[in-house]
Write a protein that holds these residues in place. Structure first.
Motif, PDB file in Angstrom:
ATOM      1  N   SER A  89       0.758  -1.244  -0.014  1.00 35.36           N
ATOM      2  CA  SER A  89       0.138   0.098  -0.033  1.00 35.36           C
ATOM      3  C   SER A  89       0.833   1.150   0.030  1.00 35.36           C
ATOM      4  O   SER A  89       0.311   2.351  -0.135  1.00 35.36           O
ATOM      5  CB  SER A  89      -1.141   0.143   1.312  1.00 35.36           C
ATOM      6  N   PHE A  90       2.244   1.024  -0.012  1.00 34.31           N
ATOM      7  CA  PHE A  90       3.093   2.239   0.042  1.00 34.31           C
ATOM      8  C   PHE A  90       4.360   1.681  -0.526  1.00 34.31           C
ATOM      9  O   PHE A  90       4.881   0.903   0.286  1.00 34.31           O
ATOM     10  CB  PHE A  90       3.398   2.887   1.532  1.00 34.31           C
ATOM     11  N   ILE A  91       4.973   2.449  -1.537  1.00 38.81           N
ATOM     12  CA  ILE A  91       6.182   1.979  -2.208  1.00 38.81           C
ATOM     13  C   ILE A  91       6.969   3.225  -2.383  1.00 38.81           C
ATOM     14  O   ILE A  91       6.631   4.176  -3.047  1.00 38.81           O
ATOM     15  CB  ILE A  91       5.580   1.327  -3.423  1.00 38.81           C
ATOM     16  N   GLY A  92       8.259   3.043  -1.948  1.00 37.29           N
ATOM     17  CA  GLY A  92       9.173   4.500  -2.223  1.00 37.29           C
ATOM     18  C   GLY A  92      10.610   3.873  -2.208  1.00 37.29           C
ATOM     19  O   GLY A  92      10.950   2.879  -1.943  1.00 37.29           O
ATOM     20  N   ARG A  93      11.326   4.967  -2.765  1.00 42.44           N
ATOM     21  CA  ARG A  93      12.907   4.788  -2.922  1.00 42.44           C
ATOM     22  C   ARG A  93      13.638   5.937  -2.384  1.00 42.44           C
ATOM     23  O   ARG A  93      13.300   7.053  -2.764  1.00 42.44           O
ATOM     24  CB  ARG A  93      13.138   4.378  -4.104  1.00 42.44           C
ATOM     25  N   LEU A 125      10.084   0.817   1.998  1.00 43.56           N
ATOM     26  CA  LEU A 125      10.954   1.936   1.413  1.00 43.56           C
ATOM     27  C   LEU A 125      12.340   1.215   1.085  1.00 43.56           C
ATOM     28  O   LEU A 125      13.035   0.600   1.924  1.00 43.56           O
ATOM     29  CB  LEU A 125      11.025   2.697   2.739  1.00 43.56           C
ATOM     30  N   GLU A 126      12.728   1.077  -0.246  1.00 47.43           N
ATOM     31  CA  GLU A 126      14.134   0.618  -0.630  1.00 47.43           C
ATOM     32  C   GLU A 126      14.931   1.830  -0.406  1.00 47.43           C
ATOM     33  O   GLU A 126      14.443   2.983  -0.893  1.00 47.43           O
ATOM     34  CB  GLU A 126      14.024   0.593  -2.234  1.00 47.43           C
ATOM     35  N   ILE A 127      15.965   1.494   0.147  1.00 48.74           N
ATOM     36  CA  ILE A 127      17.055   2.652   0.509  1.00 48.74           C
ATOM     37  C   ILE A 127      18.523   2.237  -0.179  1.00 48.74           C
ATOM     38  O   ILE A 127      18.973   1.212   0.074  1.00 48.74           O
ATOM     39  CB  ILE A 127      17.297   2.869   1.983  1.00 48.74           C
TER      40      ILE A 127
END
Length: 345
Positions: free
Chosen positions: A172-176, A201-203
């Motif tokens: 429901s939440f995808i970020g980088r 969250l991909e870092i």
């Protein structure tokens, strides 16, 4: 008669422990730790109500260095343990710290089920495209032809796109974000925490010992403006050293265009974090595998977010409704079951 006084505001130092930080000098984990410690005082949660769960890997030392509750758990199972914790203690702020190997290889199955269940937790995936703790084997995100100790002729595996995996699991939440952009990393940690549901969250994190410079093109001042695209809700996708380039959609095909006589900002793709279909195009916006779409910048920011019920809330509601309809359960009766056999000698 005692007088009650308000607790002093917390600072990043309040979230640091007395443990020696044992990462290699220059590791990107130091920056991530510093930004998490800066963000924690701003989320409005007491330290005793925060839990950080990790698996196995360099990143998984994280709980030792955070002055909160935490657990250094077992390989690939941090997501499962965090799910159980959130189910039992839904009021806690639960953070999961994992690496690309821990969460996408041995823990891949647990990761996808966490995402589809949508517990209200934050999953931070430190992606350095290598196995660092075990001294430099290729990982599920290593590029093809990667020469490592476990692939001396070059890896023939097709790498995972972590955000595409998350999208396929209905996150429901995808970020980088990246370790070497502290302000953006802080912003993305804040956004992830504000989301109700599982935030993925991909870092991008540099391993300067076994995979140094893997993301250098996105972090160095000389190349960053031309190679990165920072997503902003409701704004056109513009990048470049002089903000002279943009992304437009030709059907569902992204194209890099020069801004000027032929194209203006009005012709560009306007980012919408809630657009499920365009998010999938954006997540796949690496260099065109067919070599006919040119060289794309790498997007950073929130790719997609949506609202849907959280697992722990639905479970609590189900329990309440069942008790209201049938009364409290009887454990002995449940263990005996409904089937009864009478054995006669």
């Amino acid at each position: 008669m005692s007088t009650l006084t308000a607790a002093a505001p917390l600072t990043s130092k309040d979230f640091a422990t007395d443990q020696e930080v044992r990462w290699c000098p220059g590791c990107g984990d130091y920056s991530i730790l510093a930004q998490v410690q800066k963000v924690m005082p701003t989320i409005g949660v007491a330290r005793e109500n925060i839990a950080i769960i990790s698996g196995i890997g360099c990143s998984s030392r994280f709980p030792y260095y955070m002055n909160t509750y935490g657990m250094h758990s077992i390989h690939g199972r941090a997501t499962a343990i965090a799910s159980g914790l959130k189910a039992a203690r839904p009021e806690l702020s639960v953070w999961i710290v994992s690496g690309d190997g821990d969460s996408l290889s041995i823990g891949g199955n647990h990761t996808i089920h966490l995402l589809r269940r949508n517990f209200n937790v934050n999953l931070l995936v430190f992606n350095n495209q290598i196995y660092g703790l075990t001294k430099g084997q290729y990982s599920p995100t290593s590029e093809q032809n990667k020469i490592t100790k476990s692939s001396p002729m070059g890896s023939i595996d097709h790498p995972f796109n972590p955000l595409a995996l998350a999208m396929g699991a209905d996150a429901s939440f995808i970020g980088r974000t990246m370790d070497r952009d502290p302000k953006h990393l802080q912003y993305m940690l804040t956004r992830a925490n504000a989301h109700k549901g599982t935030s993925f969250l991909e870092i991008y994190q540099n391993c300067n010992i076994f995979n140094d410079g893997a993301f250098e093109i996105f972090t160095e001042k000389s190349s960053k403006p031309e190679e990165t695209l920072f997503l902003e809700q409701g704004k056109p996708m513009i990048f470049g050293a002089t903000q002279n380039k943009g992304i437009r959609l030709n059907g569902f095909k992204p194209e890099v265009v020069e801004l000027g006589a032929e194209y203006t900002a009005d012709d560009l793709w306007i980012h919408d974090e809630t657009d499920f279909y365009k998010a999938q195009v954006l997540i796949r916006m690496f260099d065109d595998p067919n070599k006919d779409g040119g060289h794309y910048p790498r997007p950073f920011g929130v790719f997609f977010q949506t609202e849907r019920p959280c697992y722990e809330e639905m479970m609590e509601l189900q329990i309440e409704e069942t008790i209201a309809a049938k009364g409290k359960g009887d454990l002995d009766k449940m263990l005996r079951g409904r089937e009864v056999w009478e054995i006669k000698s």
